[in-house]
Design a protein around this motif. Structure first.
Motif, PDB file in Angstrom:
ATOM      1  N   TYR A   1     -29.893  12.044   4.337  1.00 22.38           N
ATOM      2  CA  TYR A   1     -29.127  11.369   3.294  1.00 22.38           C
ATOM      3  C   TYR A   1     -28.299  12.370   2.506  1.00 22.38           C
ATOM      4  CZ  TYR A   1     -31.936   7.134   3.918  1.00 22.38           C
ATOM      5  OH  TYR A   1     -32.535   6.019   4.423  1.00 22.38           O
ATOM      6  N   GLU A   2     -27.130  11.897   2.060  1.00 20.72           N
ATOM      7  CA  GLU A   2     -26.296  12.724   1.187  1.00 20.72           C
ATOM      8  C   GLU A   2     -25.500  11.822   0.248  1.00 20.72           C
ATOM      9  OE1 GLU A   2     -23.078  16.402   1.478  1.00 20.72           O
ATOM     10  OE2 GLU A   2     -23.859  15.499   3.313  1.00 20.72           O
ATOM     11  N   THR A   3     -26.097  10.707  -0.150  1.00 20.46           N
ATOM     12  CA  THR A   3     -25.413   9.771  -1.035  1.00 20.46           C
ATOM     13  C   THR A   3     -26.333   9.395  -2.187  1.00 20.46           C
ATOM     14  OG1 THR A   3     -26.204   7.889   0.291  1.00 20.46           O
ATOM     15  CG2 THR A   3     -24.041   8.794   0.851  1.00 20.46           C
ATOM     16  N   GLY A   4     -25.775   8.720  -3.176  1.00 21.02           N
ATOM     17  CA  GLY A   4     -26.569   8.224  -4.297  1.00 21.02           C
ATOM     18  C   GLY A   4     -27.294   9.329  -5.033  1.00 21.02           C
ATOM     19  N   ILE A   5     -28.577   9.138  -5.212  1.00 15.84           N
ATOM     20  CA  ILE A   5     -29.387  10.085  -5.975  1.00 15.84           C
ATOM     21  C   ILE A   5     -29.476  11.446  -5.306  1.00 15.84           C
ATOM     22  CG2 ILE A   5     -31.622   9.536  -4.934  1.00 15.84           C
ATOM     23  CD1 ILE A   5     -30.970   9.955  -8.700  1.00 15.84           C
ATOM     24  N   ILE A   6     -29.266  11.490  -3.985  1.00 11.62           N
ATOM     25  CA  ILE A   6     -29.326  12.768  -3.271  1.00 11.62           C
ATOM     26  C   ILE A   6     -28.173  13.675  -3.688  1.00 11.62           C
ATOM     27  CG2 ILE A   6     -29.496  13.877  -1.008  1.00 11.62           C
ATOM     28  CD1 ILE A   6     -31.838  12.075  -1.706  1.00 11.62           C
ATOM     29  N   ARG A   7     -27.075  13.099  -4.157  1.00 12.04           N
ATOM     30  CA  ARG A   7     -25.986  13.919  -4.680  1.00 12.04           C
ATOM     31  C   ARG A   7     -26.427  14.651  -5.948  1.00 12.04           C
ATOM     32  NH1 ARG A   7     -20.905  12.770  -2.492  1.00 12.04           N
ATOM     33  NH2 ARG A   7     -20.749  10.834  -1.309  1.00 12.04           N
ATOM     34  N   VAL A   8     -27.326  14.022  -6.703  1.00 15.44           N
ATOM     35  CA  VAL A   8     -27.832  14.611  -7.950  1.00 15.44           C
ATOM     36  C   VAL A   8     -28.855  15.699  -7.646  1.00 15.44           C
ATOM     37  CG1 VAL A   8     -29.053  14.136 -10.107  1.00 15.44           C
ATOM     38  CG2 VAL A   8     -27.398  12.481  -9.211  1.00 15.44           C
TER      39      VAL A   8
ATOM     40  N   ALA B   1     -25.542  21.279  -7.883  1.00 17.31           N
ATOM     41  CA  ALA B   1     -24.493  21.283  -6.851  1.00 17.31           C
ATOM     42  C   ALA B   1     -23.216  20.628  -7.373  1.00 17.31           C
ATOM     43  CB  ALA B   1     -24.990  20.560  -5.598  1.00 17.31           C
ATOM     44  N   ILE B   2     -23.358  19.604  -8.223  1.00 18.05           N
ATOM     45  CA  ILE B   2     -22.182  18.940  -8.803  1.00 18.05           C
ATOM     46  C   ILE B   2     -21.461  19.883  -9.751  1.00 18.05           C
ATOM     47  CG2 ILE B   2     -21.434  17.037 -10.297  1.00 18.05           C
ATOM     48  CD1 ILE B   2     -23.786  15.415  -9.128  1.00 18.05           C
ATOM     49  N   LEU B   3     -22.215  20.583 -10.603  1.00 19.44           N
ATOM     50  CA  LEU B   3     -21.617  21.533 -11.540  1.00 19.44           C
ATOM     51  C   LEU B   3     -20.955  22.693 -10.813  1.00 19.44           C
ATOM     52  CD1 LEU B   3     -24.421  21.647 -14.274  1.00 19.44           C
ATOM     53  CD2 LEU B   3     -22.169  20.566 -14.467  1.00 19.44           C
ATOM     54  N   GLN B   4     -21.514  23.059  -9.666  1.00 18.28           N
ATOM     55  CA  GLN B   4     -20.936  24.153  -8.870  1.00 18.28           C
ATOM     56  C   GLN B   4     -19.838  23.669  -7.933  1.00 18.28           C
ATOM     57  OE1 GLN B   4     -24.473  25.758  -6.986  1.00 18.28           O
ATOM     58  NE2 GLN B   4     -24.847  27.181  -8.682  1.00 18.28           N
TER      59      GLN B   4
ATOM     60  N   LEU C   1     -36.149  22.010  11.083  1.00 14.27           N
ATOM     61  CA  LEU C   1     -36.656  22.081  12.451  1.00 14.27           C
ATOM     62  C   LEU C   1     -36.116  20.942  13.300  1.00 14.27           C
ATOM     63  CD1 LEU C   1     -40.402  23.060  11.819  1.00 14.27           C
ATOM     64  CD2 LEU C   1     -38.628  24.483  12.864  1.00 14.27           C
ATOM     65  N   ARG C   2     -35.917  19.785  12.668  1.00 20.59           N
ATOM     66  CA  ARG C   2     -35.474  18.612  13.417  1.00 20.59           C
ATOM     67  C   ARG C   2     -33.953  18.590  13.617  1.00 20.59           C
ATOM     68  NH1 ARG C   2     -38.101  12.753  13.491  1.00 20.59           N
ATOM     69  NH2 ARG C   2     -36.577  11.680  14.763  1.00 20.59           N
ATOM     70  N   TYR C   3     -33.200  18.942  12.578  1.00 22.43           N
ATOM     71  CA  TYR C   3     -31.752  18.772  12.629  1.00 22.43           C
ATOM     72  C   TYR C   3     -30.959  20.076  12.708  1.00 22.43           C
ATOM     73  CZ  TYR C   3     -32.506  13.863  11.454  1.00 22.43           C
ATOM     74  OH  TYR C   3     -32.904  12.550  11.471  1.00 22.43           O
ATOM     75  N   GLY C   4     -31.609  21.206  12.427  1.00 17.84           N
ATOM     76  CA  GLY C   4     -30.947  22.498  12.541  1.00 17.84           C
ATOM     77  C   GLY C   4     -29.701  22.629  11.674  1.00 17.84           C
ATOM     78  N   PRO C   5     -28.558  23.001  12.283  1.00 21.69           N
ATOM     79  CA  PRO C   5     -27.325  23.230  11.525  1.00 21.69           C
ATOM     80  C   PRO C   5     -26.874  22.021  10.698  1.00 21.69           C
ATOM     81  CG  PRO C   5     -27.122  24.066  13.759  1.00 21.69           C
ATOM     82  CD  PRO C   5     -28.395  23.281  13.714  1.00 21.69           C
ATOM     83  N   ALA C   6     -27.132  20.807  11.173  1.00 24.36           N
ATOM     84  CA  ALA C   6     -26.716  19.612  10.428  1.00 24.36           C
ATOM     85  C   ALA C   6     -27.425  19.548   9.073  1.00 24.36           C
ATOM     86  CB  ALA C   6     -27.016  18.355  11.235  1.00 24.36           C
ATOM     87  N   PHE C   7     -28.727  19.869   9.066  1.00 21.31           N
ATOM     88  CA  PHE C   7     -29.448  19.877   7.788  1.00 21.31           C
ATOM     89  C   PHE C   7     -29.007  21.037   6.915  1.00 21.31           C
ATOM     90  CE2 PHE C   7     -32.933  21.695   5.275  1.00 21.31           C
ATOM     91  CZ  PHE C   7     -33.031  20.702   4.311  1.00 21.31           C
ATOM     92  N   LEU C   8     -28.779  22.203   7.513  1.00 17.53           N
ATOM     93  CA  LEU C   8     -28.340  23.358   6.738  1.00 17.53           C
ATOM     94  C   LEU C   8     -27.017  23.073   6.034  1.00 17.53           C
ATOM     95  CD1 LEU C   8     -29.269  26.298   9.139  1.00 17.53           C
ATOM     96  CD2 LEU C   8     -30.486  25.538   7.081  1.00 17.53           C
ATOM     97  N   ALA C   9     -26.153  22.282   6.668  1.00 17.26           N
ATOM     98  CA  ALA C   9     -24.887  21.902   6.040  1.00 17.26           C
ATOM     99  C   ALA C   9     -25.135  20.997   4.840  1.00 17.26           C
ATOM    100  CB  ALA C   9     -23.992  21.202   7.054  1.00 17.26           C
ATOM    101  N   VAL C  10     -26.060  20.037   4.999  1.00 18.71           N
ATOM    102  CA  VAL C  10     -26.428  19.162   3.875  1.00 18.71           C
ATOM    103  C   VAL C  10     -27.068  19.985   2.760  1.00 18.71           C
ATOM    104  CG1 VAL C  10     -27.951  17.277   3.149  1.00 18.71           C
ATOM    105  CG2 VAL C  10     -26.681  17.105   5.299  1.00 18.71           C
ATOM    106  N   LYS C  11     -27.930  20.906   3.136  1.00 22.78           N
ATOM    107  CA  LYS C  11     -28.606  21.764   2.160  1.00 22.78           C
ATOM    108  C   LYS C  11     -27.593  22.571   1.353  1.00 22.78           C
ATOM    109  CE  LYS C  11     -32.353  25.190   1.914  1.00 22.78           C
ATOM    110  NZ  LYS C  11     -33.316  26.002   2.708  1.00 22.78           N
ATOM    111  N   GLU C  12     -26.531  23.021   2.015  1.00 23.88           N
ATOM    112  CA  GLU C  12     -25.498  23.796   1.332  1.00 23.88           C
ATOM    113  C   GLU C  12     -24.729  22.940   0.330  1.00 23.88           C
ATOM    114  OE1 GLU C  12     -23.134  26.767   0.028  1.00 23.88           O
ATOM    115  OE2 GLU C  12     -24.922  26.948   1.283  1.00 23.88           O
TER     116      GLU C  12
END
Length: 239
Positions: free
Chosen positions: A119-126, A195-198, A175-186
């Motif tokens: 997920y990368e929407t809603g509360i996950i943006r916060v 992340a919003i302030l930055q 472990l499950r998603y690799g680079p896709a999760f690392l992109a979300v994590k970033e």
């Protein structure tokens, strides 16, 4: 000698045991998800995971309600003007963070095939880990209200488990998603709004206008209405 209202209250140790048992069962089953799903299927795994987690959670909540005033009374602010309202506001906010998974009720109930999502929407943006902060806010509110060492120990245990869940959850997704999760994590952050302030993330208020949040609001209202009954039921338990 009765140690109920001292630092040596036995219920405090029992609650720590409950917390450890729940943490091992919940996080342990989450860690085994992929291998267990291959053996028994996603739906059966979800049902088993829910049964174990809910059974332990209900027992733990019941024990907490029955012993919430055990231990040492560290402070008493229930009659201070503004405190009851503050506690209710914090509790309501905590549930908005605690239950982002209500977006997939059919998967939770195993009516639809349960899946792991990025997920990368809603509360996950916060915050990438809203359940951690929901638990922190809930613990702050209830520890402030009750003011006992039993509640303080319970809150510290719950927060510690959720802090572990931050590392554990990120590790499993990587472990499950690799680079896709690392992109979300970033693009997201553990600390709310960081992340919003930055400028790594954008807050989109329209994503909060969903039926899931209406359901959470209704749940908060029902919980407020049922609170006196829950406290009476908890006090009636003798264990």
């Amino acid at each position: 000698m009765d140690y109920t209202h001292t630092w040596l209250a036995p219920s405090q140790g029992i609650m720590v045991g409950f917390l450890l048992m729940f943490a091992m069962a919940h996080s342990g089953l989450a860690a085994l998800r992929l291998s267990l799903e291959k053996r028994v299927g996603a739906r059966l795994y979800r049902v088993g995971f829910a049964l174990v987690s809910l059974t332990l959670a209900v027992a733990m909540i019941g024990y907490f309600l029955a012993h919430r005033y055990d231990g040492v009374q560290l402070w008493q602010v229930q009659n201070v003007p503004g405190i009851p309202g503050l506690v209710w506001i914090l509790s309501a906010i905590s549930f908005l963070f605690l239950y982002p998974a209500t977006f997939n009720l059919l998967e939770i109930a195993a009516i639809q095939k349960p899946q792991v999502h990025l997920y990368e929407t809603g509360i996950i943006r916060v915050t990438r880990h809203p359940q951690l902060w929901g638990q922190v806010i809930w613990c702050l509110a209830h520890t402030l209200w009750l003011g006992t060492s039993f509640t303080l120990i319970t809150s510290l245990g719950l927060i510690a488990h959720h802090c572990f869940g931050v590392w554990h959850g990120d590790r499993r997704l990587e472990l499950r998603y690799g680079p896709a999760f690392l992109a979300v994590k970033e693009r997201t952050s553990v600390i709310p709004f960081l992340a919003i302030l930055q400028r790594r993330q954008t807050f989109m208020i329209q994503e909060f206008f969903k039926l899931a949040y209406v359901g959470v609001a209704i749940f908060i209202g029902l919980l407020w209405w049922a609170h006196p009954w829950l406290y009476r039921a908890g006090s009636a338990i003798h264990w």
